[in-house]
Scaffold this motif. Structure first.
Motif, PDB file in Angstrom:
ATOM      1  N   LEU A 235      76.774  -1.375  72.902  1.00 31.05           N
ATOM      2  CA  LEU A 235      76.719  -0.479  74.060  1.00 31.05           C
ATOM      3  C   LEU A 235      77.919  -0.671  74.975  1.00 31.05           C
ATOM      4  CD1 LEU A 235      72.897  -0.689  74.824  1.00 31.05           C
ATOM      5  CD2 LEU A 235      74.131   1.285  73.920  1.00 31.05           C
ATOM      6  N   ARG A 236      78.422  -1.888  75.093  1.00 26.61           N
ATOM      7  CA  ARG A 236      79.648  -2.091  75.887  1.00 26.61           C
ATOM      8  C   ARG A 236      80.837  -1.391  75.237  1.00 26.61           C
ATOM      9  NH1 ARG A 236      77.512  -7.506  76.667  1.00 26.61           N
ATOM     10  NH2 ARG A 236      76.787  -7.722  78.822  1.00 26.61           N
ATOM     11  N   SER A 237      80.919  -1.473  73.918  1.00 25.60           N
ATOM     12  CA  SER A 237      81.982  -0.752  73.214  1.00 25.60           C
ATOM     13  C   SER A 237      81.861   0.746  73.458  1.00 25.60           C
ATOM     14  CB  SER A 237      81.911  -1.040  71.711  1.00 25.60           C
ATOM     15  OG  SER A 237      82.187  -2.385  71.423  1.00 25.60           O
ATOM     16  N   LEU A 238      80.649   1.252  73.348  1.00 24.24           N
ATOM     17  CA  LEU A 238      80.380   2.685  73.468  1.00 24.24           C
ATOM     18  C   LEU A 238      80.686   3.212  74.857  1.00 24.24           C
ATOM     19  CD1 LEU A 238      78.904   5.183  72.016  1.00 24.24           C
ATOM     20  CD2 LEU A 238      76.873   4.395  73.260  1.00 24.24           C
ATOM     21  N   TYR A 239      80.261   2.473  75.881  1.00 22.79           N
ATOM     22  CA  TYR A 239      80.319   2.990  77.242  1.00 22.79           C
ATOM     23  C   TYR A 239      81.471   2.438  78.082  1.00 22.79           C
ATOM     24  CZ  TYR A 239      75.651   4.974  76.502  1.00 22.79           C
ATOM     25  OH  TYR A 239      74.582   5.702  76.045  1.00 22.79           O
TER      26      TYR A 239
ATOM     27  N   ILE B 229      79.832   8.268  73.734  1.00 23.95           N
ATOM     28  CA  ILE B 229      81.278   8.489  73.658  1.00 23.95           C
ATOM     29  C   ILE B 229      81.746   8.032  72.279  1.00 23.95           C
ATOM     30  CG2 ILE B 229      83.520   8.056  74.727  1.00 23.95           C
ATOM     31  CD1 ILE B 229      81.917   6.954  77.184  1.00 23.95           C
ATOM     32  N   ASP B 230      82.379   8.915  71.530  1.00 24.10           N
ATOM     33  CA  ASP B 230      82.939   8.573  70.221  1.00 24.10           C
ATOM     34  C   ASP B 230      84.454   8.527  70.365  1.00 24.10           C
ATOM     35  OD1 ASP B 230      83.800   8.392  67.573  1.00 24.10           O
ATOM     36  OD2 ASP B 230      82.202   9.690  66.810  1.00 24.10           O
ATOM     37  N   ALA B 231      85.048   7.368  70.117  1.00 28.05           N
ATOM     38  CA  ALA B 231      86.483   7.190  70.332  1.00 28.05           C
ATOM     39  C   ALA B 231      87.333   7.518  69.112  1.00 28.05           C
ATOM     40  CB  ALA B 231      86.778   5.761  70.781  1.00 28.05           C
ATOM     41  N   HIS B 232      86.735   8.069  68.056  1.00 25.56           N
ATOM     42  CA  HIS B 232      87.559   8.445  66.903  1.00 25.56           C
ATOM     43  C   HIS B 232      86.907   9.597  66.151  1.00 25.56           C
ATOM     44  CE1 HIS B 232      90.733   7.071  63.869  1.00 25.56           C
ATOM     45  NE2 HIS B 232      90.192   8.168  63.354  1.00 25.56           N
ATOM     46  N   VAL B 233      87.280  10.820  66.517  1.00 24.70           N
ATOM     47  CA  VAL B 233      86.817  12.007  65.790  1.00 24.70           C
ATOM     48  C   VAL B 233      88.025  12.847  65.387  1.00 24.70           C
ATOM     49  CG1 VAL B 233      84.661  12.039  67.116  1.00 24.70           C
ATOM     50  CG2 VAL B 233      86.544  13.540  67.781  1.00 24.70           C
ATOM     51  N   HIS B 234      87.779  13.787  64.452  1.00 27.35           N
ATOM     52  CA  HIS B 234      88.811  14.725  63.999  1.00 27.35           C
ATOM     53  C   HIS B 234      88.173  16.103  63.828  1.00 27.35           C
ATOM     54  CE1 HIS B 234      92.068  11.884  63.019  1.00 27.35           C
ATOM     55  NE2 HIS B 234      91.153  11.079  62.508  1.00 27.35           N
ATOM     56  N   PHE B 235      88.156  16.922  64.860  1.00 25.93           N
ATOM     57  CA  PHE B 235      87.589  18.262  64.706  1.00 25.93           C
ATOM     58  C   PHE B 235      88.454  19.133  63.798  1.00 25.93           C
ATOM     59  CE2 PHE B 235      85.234  17.618  68.890  1.00 25.93           C
ATOM     60  CZ  PHE B 235      84.007  17.491  68.271  1.00 25.93           C
ATOM     61  N   ARG B 236      89.767  18.915  63.789  1.00 29.45           N
ATOM     62  CA  ARG B 236      90.632  19.739  62.941  1.00 29.45           C
ATOM     63  C   ARG B 236      90.394  19.444  61.463  1.00 29.45           C
ATOM     64  NH1 ARG B 236      93.673  24.422  62.583  1.00 29.45           N
ATOM     65  NH2 ARG B 236      93.979  24.279  64.824  1.00 29.45           N
ATOM     66  N   LEU B 237      89.989  18.240  61.120  1.00 27.69           N
ATOM     67  CA  LEU B 237      89.630  17.920  59.731  1.00 27.69           C
ATOM     68  C   LEU B 237      88.199  18.397  59.511  1.00 27.69           C
ATOM     69  CD1 LEU B 237      91.199  14.362  59.404  1.00 27.69           C
ATOM     70  CD2 LEU B 237      92.068  16.495  58.467  1.00 27.69           C
TER      71      LEU B 237
ATOM     72  N   VAL C 106      84.286   0.196  77.022  1.00 24.76           N
ATOM     73  CA  VAL C 106      85.606   0.243  76.384  1.00 24.76           C
ATOM     74  C   VAL C 106      86.036   1.689  76.141  1.00 24.76           C
ATOM     75  CG1 VAL C 106      86.971  -0.450  74.375  1.00 24.76           C
ATOM     76  CG2 VAL C 106      85.241  -2.008  75.319  1.00 24.76           C
ATOM     77  N   ASN C 107      85.137   2.502  75.606  1.00 20.99           N
ATOM     78  CA  ASN C 107      85.507   3.889  75.300  1.00 20.99           C
ATOM     79  C   ASN C 107      85.846   4.698  76.552  1.00 20.99           C
ATOM     80  OD1 ASN C 107      85.157   3.375  72.616  1.00 20.99           O
ATOM     81  ND2 ASN C 107      83.506   4.836  72.295  1.00 20.99           N
ATOM     82  N   ALA C 108      85.145   4.443  77.649  1.00 24.31           N
ATOM     83  CA  ALA C 108      85.474   5.155  78.889  1.00 24.31           C
ATOM     84  C   ALA C 108      86.896   4.834  79.329  1.00 24.31           C
ATOM     85  CB  ALA C 108      84.475   4.793  79.987  1.00 24.31           C
ATOM     86  N   LYS C 109      87.307   3.570  79.169  1.00 25.62           N
ATOM     87  CA  LYS C 109      88.681   3.189  79.517  1.00 25.62           C
ATOM     88  C   LYS C 109      89.680   3.860  78.578  1.00 25.62           C
ATOM     89  CE  LYS C 109      87.557  -1.301  81.571  1.00 25.62           C
ATOM     90  NZ  LYS C 109      87.698  -2.780  81.448  1.00 25.62           N
ATOM     91  N   LEU C 110      89.355   3.927  77.286  1.00 26.33           N
ATOM     92  CA  LEU C 110      90.265   4.564  76.332  1.00 26.33           C
ATOM     93  C   LEU C 110      90.456   6.048  76.656  1.00 26.33           C
ATOM     94  CD1 LEU C 110      89.222   2.993  72.911  1.00 26.33           C
ATOM     95  CD2 LEU C 110      91.096   2.328  74.429  1.00 26.33           C
ATOM     96  N   CYS C 111      89.428   6.662  77.243  1.00 27.54           N
ATOM     97  CA  CYS C 111      89.523   8.071  77.643  1.00 27.54           C
ATOM     98  C   CYS C 111      90.027   8.231  79.073  1.00 27.54           C
ATOM     99  CB  CYS C 111      88.157   8.750  77.495  1.00 27.54           C
ATOM    100  SG  CYS C 111      87.591   8.884  75.783  1.00 27.54           S
ATOM    101  N   LYS C 112      90.366   7.108  79.717  1.00 26.16           N
ATOM    102  CA  LYS C 112      90.873   7.117  81.099  1.00 26.16           C
ATOM    103  C   LYS C 112      89.894   7.766  82.071  1.00 26.16           C
ATOM    104  CE  LYS C 112      95.770   7.121  79.923  1.00 26.16           C
ATOM    105  NZ  LYS C 112      97.070   7.758  80.191  1.00 26.16           N
ATOM    106  N   LEU C 113      88.616   7.510  81.833  1.00 22.74           N
ATOM    107  CA  LEU C 113      87.587   8.117  82.672  1.00 22.74           C
ATOM    108  C   LEU C 113      86.577   7.068  83.165  1.00 22.74           C
ATOM    109  CD1 LEU C 113      86.933  11.396  80.628  1.00 22.74           C
ATOM    110  CD2 LEU C 113      88.003  11.242  82.889  1.00 22.74           C
TER     111      LEU C 113
END
Length: 405
Positions: free
Chosen positions: A346-350, A59-67, A352-359
């Motif tokens: 790995l905790r950040s990746l899985y 899970i990547d919590a900061h991407v920009h496909f439009r850029l 924390v990021n899952a919570k940021l994505c509300k999933l």
């Protein structure tokens, strides 16, 4: 489709250890069971992992496909067709690197999301901010060249990247527009940035009242605001007025870190992008002023992690890589490993990021009921997480129970 994976060492994210507990069975895109509780039977596809390590999809919590390119002059000239072609390629490559979910944190990606959902393009699950909110002359004010003086204070401009909105009322209107259009959360800019030409890194952008307006609108929709912020003053102002995630934070100090922790906010470092800009910026024609700003945040990056950890700040995992540099996405593991332990990363990746994505419970875990998003690798990340960045580290990627080509 029914998928069975045998002989894999599964990462138990809750315990943060590998277990060998029998086959994993996925049906209709979700994990149906594991080991003794797995409904073993005929499979449409059976994979013998041969002792490989089985991880949840990244899970990547900061991407920009439009850029979609580091050549920002080209971004100004592209048609939507050109954007669509390049964004679809970037999305597919992101998925092939093992990132099955991303938080897109600025820019219009509605068309890309529809294309992925319809099967016209391959890409990760996208949790999106939509157009970024910026003050006039701020980091998100992306239009180049001279512009006419506005005829009133409430006048707003927009591009595919962001909305320029000044004052609490305009910010509120822009926030409501994004939420109406389907944004999952909001993104604002409260400090200068590397890629923008006119704002110093140390500049403070938006006022407390403007930040509060955006956060109030997000809260009314049961979501949150993310803020681009480098300086300690901008970070503190953001969290004290309701911002939930601070993106980048390279110039954080102990006081700002304490404020982030006190307010229960999350910091999302994005260190690989500065290394990439340092390596690729000159080739792509970055102006000297932008390269100088990048050098400053590059130098401060690892120290910012140390300051945040000392203050017990919750850390997410992001990359912020733009266009051509997105190929370096897994490089973030090695950079973070210079300061953090594999379990922390790995905790950040899985988690924390899952919570940021509300999933939570749906991604970032290999448990019954979760999405069957899986990475198979010969690397044991608990022993050498930096090795996940190697070109040959990933043996297979599965999204929603289907192998990624």
């Amino acid at each position: 489709m029914r998928l069975v994976i045998r002989n894999a060492r599964r990462l138990d994210v809750e315990k943060m250890e590998f277990v060998e507990d029998g086959p994993l069975v996925a049906e209709d895109g979700r994990i149906a069971g594991i080991g003794e509780n797995a409904p073993i039977g005929a499979a449409d596809l059976e994979i013998d992992a041969k002792g490989s390590f089985m991880l949840p999809g990244f899970i990547d919590a900061h991407v920009h496909f439009r850029l979609a390119t580091l050549d920002f002059a080209r971004l100004q000239r592209w048609s939507e067709v050109e954007y669509g072609i390049v964004m679809a390629r970037l999305a597919k490559e992101t998925l092939q690197r093992g990132f099955t979910t991303v938080r897109d944190i600025g820019g219009d990606v509605e068309g890309l999301m529809r294309a992925i959902k319809a099967g016209m393009a391959e890409g990760p699950r996208i949790f999106r901010a939509g157009r970024m909110l910026s003050q006039t002359g701020g980091h998100g004010d992306a239009e180049s060249g001279p512009r006419p003086v506005p005829t009133c204070a409430c006048e707003m401009r927009h591009t595919a990247f962001g909305i320029v909105a000044d004052g609490p009322d305009a910010v509120r209107k822009a926030a409501r527009h994004n939420l109406r259009d389907g944004s999952d959360f909001l993104k604002i800019h409260v400090s200068g940035g590397v890629a923008s030409p006119a704002d110093p890194l140390e500049s403070i952008q938006y006022t407390a009242a403007e930040i509060t307006a955006a956060c109030e609108e997000a809260r009314h929709r049961q979501t949150y605001v993310a803020a681009h912020a480098y300086s300690a003053e901008s970070i503190t102002m953001a969290v004290e007025n309701g911002v939930h995630t601070i993106e980048h934070s390279n110039m954080i100090d102990a006081g700002a870190a304490a404020a982030v922790a006190r307010h229960g906010a999350v910091m999302v470092p994005t260190l690989s992008t500065y290394e990439a800009m340092d390596l690729l910026g000159r080739k792509m024609g970055f102006p000297a002023a932008n390269l100088a700003k990048n050098s400053k945040v590059l130098e401060a990056g690892l120290k910012s992690l140390e300051i945040a950890r000392d203050a017990k700040v919750t850390l997410g995992f992001g990359t912020d890589l733009i266009g051509e540099s997105q190929a370096r996405q897994r490089r973030e593991f090695a950079i973070r490993a210079e300061v953090e332990t594999p379990k922390e990363i790995l905790r950040s990746l899985y988690v924390v990021n899952a919570k940021l994505c509300k999933l939570e419970g749906q991604i970032g875990t290999l448990t019954p009921g979760a999405a069957a998003d899986i990475v198979l690798t010969k690397v044991n990340p608990l022993e050498n997480i930096a090795a996940l960045g190697a070109d040959d580290a990933i043996e297979g990627v599965i999204q929603a129970g289907r192998p990624v080509s």
